[in-house]
Design a protein around this motif. Structure first.
Motif, mmCIF file in Angstrom:
data_model
loop_
_atom_site.group_PDB
_atom_site.id
_atom_site.type_symbol
_atom_site.label_atom_id
_atom_site.label_comp_id
_atom_site.label_asym_id
_atom_site.label_seq_id
_atom_site.Cartn_x
_atom_site.Cartn_y
_atom_site.Cartn_z
ATOM 1 N N THR A 81 0.854 -1.185 0.000
ATOM 2 C CA THR A 81 0.000 0.000 0.000
ATOM 3 C C THR A 81 0.893 1.240 0.000
ATOM 4 O OG1 THR A 81 -1.680 -1.185 1.238
ATOM 5 C CG2 THR A 81 -1.832 1.222 1.205
ATOM 6 N N ALA A 82 0.783 2.063 -1.027
ATOM 7 C CA ALA A 82 1.644 3.248 -1.182
ATOM 8 C C ALA A 82 1.049 4.413 -0.383
ATOM 9 C CB ALA A 82 1.782 3.619 -2.648
ATOM 10 N N ASP A 83 1.586 4.641 0.825
ATOM 11 C CA ASP A 83 1.147 5.762 1.667
ATOM 12 C C ASP A 83 2.013 6.981 1.396
ATOM 13 O OD1 ASP A 83 -0.758 4.135 2.837
ATOM 14 O OD2 ASP A 83 0.651 3.411 4.361
ATOM 15 N N GLY A 84 1.550 8.133 1.893
ATOM 16 C CA GLY A 84 2.326 9.360 1.784
ATOM 17 C C GLY A 84 1.897 10.194 0.595
ATOM 18 N N ALA A 85 2.386 11.413 0.562
ATOM 19 C CA ALA A 85 2.035 12.340 -0.509
ATOM 20 C C ALA A 85 2.790 11.984 -1.774
ATOM 21 C CB ALA A 85 2.360 13.770 -0.092
ATOM 22 N N THR A 86 2.260 12.499 -2.882
ATOM 23 C CA THR A 86 2.915 12.285 -4.158
ATOM 24 C C THR A 86 4.307 12.912 -4.135
ATOM 25 O OG1 THR A 86 0.763 12.332 -5.243
ATOM 26 C CG2 THR A 86 2.721 12.617 -6.650
ATOM 27 N N GLY A 87 5.275 12.189 -4.589
ATOM 28 C CA GLY A 87 6.649 12.668 -4.559
ATOM 29 C C GLY A 87 7.423 12.175 -3.361
ATOM 30 N N ASP A 88 6.727 11.548 -2.410
ATOM 31 C CA ASP A 88 7.416 11.002 -1.244
ATOM 32 C C ASP A 88 8.268 9.819 -1.684
ATOM 33 O OD1 ASP A 88 7.647 10.786 1.796
ATOM 34 O OD2 ASP A 88 7.009 8.765 1.227
ATOM 35 N N GLU A 89 9.505 9.754 -1.145
ATOM 36 C CA GLU A 89 10.435 8.728 -1.588
ATOM 37 C C GLU A 89 9.934 7.324 -1.252
ATOM 38 O OE1 GLU A 89 11.212 11.436 -0.098
ATOM 39 O OE2 GLU A 89 12.670 12.513 -1.334
ATOM 40 N N LEU A 90 9.391 7.143 -0.020
ATOM 41 C CA LEU A 90 8.884 5.821 0.351
ATOM 42 C C LEU A 90 7.693 5.413 -0.498
ATOM 43 C CD1 LEU A 90 9.225 5.846 4.242
ATOM 44 C CD2 LEU A 90 10.657 4.657 2.571
ATOM 45 N N GLU A 92 7.196 6.385 -3.617
ATOM 46 C CA GLU A 92 7.756 6.030 -4.914
ATOM 47 C C GLU A 92 8.435 4.669 -4.868
ATOM 48 O OE1 GLU A 92 10.718 7.967 -8.307
ATOM 49 O OE2 GLU A 92 10.328 9.006 -6.419
ATOM 50 N N LEU A 93 9.146 4.388 -3.737
ATOM 51 C CA LEU A 93 9.764 3.074 -3.577
ATOM 52 C C LEU A 93 8.716 1.969 -3.584
ATOM 53 C CD1 LEU A 93 12.237 1.296 -2.988
ATOM 54 C CD2 LEU A 93 11.893 1.776 -0.552
ATOM 55 N N ALA A 94 7.603 2.161 -2.887
ATOM 56 C CA ALA A 94 6.530 1.161 -2.858
ATOM 57 C C ALA A 94 5.934 0.940 -4.236
ATOM 58 C CB ALA A 94 5.453 1.593 -1.863
ATOM 59 N N GLU A 95 5.770 2.021 -4.997
ATOM 60 C CA GLU A 95 5.207 1.886 -6.343
ATOM 61 C C GLU A 95 6.137 1.079 -7.253
ATOM 62 O OE1 GLU A 95 4.560 5.887 -7.498
ATOM 63 O OE2 GLU A 95 2.651 6.085 -6.418
#
Length: 460
Positions: A81-90, A92-95
């Motif tokens: 599950t990709a949490d955080g705002a767009t552009g967040d490194e974590l 992006e890592l999850a995606e």
């Protein structure tokens, strides 16, 4: 990574405390270390606390991502599950991890489909397929290869030598080039083996073809040609010799000419019988002998067959006795059944002893009888017994072969072609029946056939 973050935060805290101390000293217009040191220590503590909190938060998020990655590895269908705002490194890592997981899942499914397709193709082949690695361990073994090797389990990963101990086979595998050889396998008398290199790796792919039937047919063909030549040579030679003798002047001598002409006629008749039997066998082999199966009453057909052998029986003073129940019927072709019975009864008369007996009997086999026709349906057993010299055990299993004779001299003397019983076997099996021969103790033979019993008299 968290350890490196901690070290960097410690260095950053030292710089912040030093900068705070210098700024405080400048603001307070003092240069006393005892006055500036508490301020630097406080700034250092605040920076460390803030940095530690940030590192702890980052560590929690990282551990959550690591746990989610473990779940994805264990179950490729799961995603992070990709949490955080767009552009967040974590995020992006999850995606990217999800993208890699989907790509791996697609590759895994495609590989599984290819393996299933390969297994289906290999199992559908009549040839055996064996793939081995560089250490002779089995990587693929299809059903045909299992039958040839007598393997009942799935020996993938096992050494091939545990199942096959044929030196020629391993010589083929160790050869540097693709090779072909015919070898003897445990469960297959003869097998033709071809080898090829595997694509993209060490090892070999073996293609096994059972050539037992091919070799047997080649032997039968050679024997058949040799037997036909042998059988035709004698009557042709007699006809040629008699004709040359007649042309040389014997035709003018009535006594000699009569014997020669009689020899011409007898041998011409023999040639005609051989050719007629060969033609019947050829039609049977080619499937051109059309059988019209119907409900055929047994007694009338046997009585009709007896009329064809009465002259021979009268000449040899052989008594033919018939015991057929009324109403007994078989599912067969009438002409084929008559041909079969004439052949068997005629053989009993010709090869039995003079002044002997031939018995023709038939009986219905019950639904629970231990013997029945191959299809399992209720059958009728017809027997032709004689009290002649009989057939030795070593000949009994081969009397239905083409041109095979247990006693060649007696057979030729009686005018047999050596093809009659072969035709009988073909006809009986074409009508879903069985035929065989047993000893008639103490003397004689029993030729029997089993045919499906007709359910209703006269019905097709």
């Amino acid at each position: 990574m968290i350890q490196r973050v901690r070290l960097r935060l410690l260095g950053l805290a030292l710089l912040v405390s030093l900068a705070a101390g210098i700024a405080a000293a400048g603001a307070m217009h003092t240069r006393t270390v005892s006055e500036v040191l508490p301020i630097a220590i406080a700034a250092f503590a605040i920076a460390i606390a803030v940095g530690w909190a940030v590192a702890a938060s980052l560590r929690t998020s990282t551990r959550r991502v690591i746990k989610a990655m473990r779940d994805v590895v264990r179950d490729p269908s799961r995603r992070i599950t990709a949490d955080g705002a767009t552009g967040d490194e974590l995020r992006e890592l999850a995606e990217w991890i999800n993208f890699l997981a989907e790509d791996a899942d697609r590759s895994h499914r495609a590989l599984a489909r290819e393996r299933m397709l390969l297994a289906a193709v290999a199992d559908g082949l009549t040839q055996g397929v064996i793939a081995v690695d560089s250490e002779h361990r089995i990587e693929l073994l299809n059903d045909a290869a299992r039958k040839m090797l007598g393997v009942t389990s799935s020996p993938v990963g096992e050494p091939l030598i545990d199942f096959v101990r044929v030196p020629e086979l391993f010589d083929l595998i160790d050869s540097d080039v693709a090779a072909t050889a015919e070898v003897q396998l445990p469960n297959t008398p003869r097998a033709l083996i071809r080898t090829a290199r595997k694509w993209g790796g060490d090892g070999r792919v073996l293609l096994l073809e059972d050539v037992t039937t091919v070799r047997r047919l080649e032997t039968v063909r050679r024997d058949f040609v040799a037997n036909v030549s042998h059988e035709l040579r004698t009557p042709v030679a007699v006809i040629r010799a008699n004709a040359e003798t007649l042309m040389a002047g014997a035709k003018d001598d009535p006594a000699i000419a009569g014997r020669l002409i009689d020899g011409l006629h007898r041998n011409a008749e023999r040639l005609a019988r051989i050719l007629a039997d060969l033609l019947d066998l050829s039609r049977l082999d080619a499937g051109q002998y059309r059988l019209e199966l119907a409900s055929v009453p047994v007694r009338p057909v046997i009585e009709q067959s007896l009329s064809a052998v009465e002259p021979q029986a009268a000449q040899r003073k052989v008594t033919v006795r018939v015991d057929i129940p009324d109403g007994l019927a078989v599912r067969a072709d009438p002409k084929a059944l008559d041909h079969i019975l004439v052949n068997l009864i005629d053989n009993g008369v010709k090869y039995g002893r003079p002044d002997g007996n031939v018995w023709v009997e038939a009986r219905a086999l019950g639904d629970d009888a231990p013997v029945a026709v191959p299809g399992g349906a209720p059958g009728v057993r017809i027997e032709v017994r004689d009290d002649g010299p009989g057939i030795a055990d070593k000949h009994r299993t081969r009397v239905f072969e083409r041109f095979y004779r247990a006693d060649p001299s007696r057979s030729r003397e009686a005018g047999g072609t050596g093809l009659g019983l072969s035709i009988v076997k073909h006809l009986v099996e074409s009508m879903d029946g069985e035929v065989g021969v047993d000893p008639n103790l103490p003397h004689g033979s029993i030729f029997w056939l089993r045919l499906p019993r007709a359910s209703n008299m006269g019905s097709s």
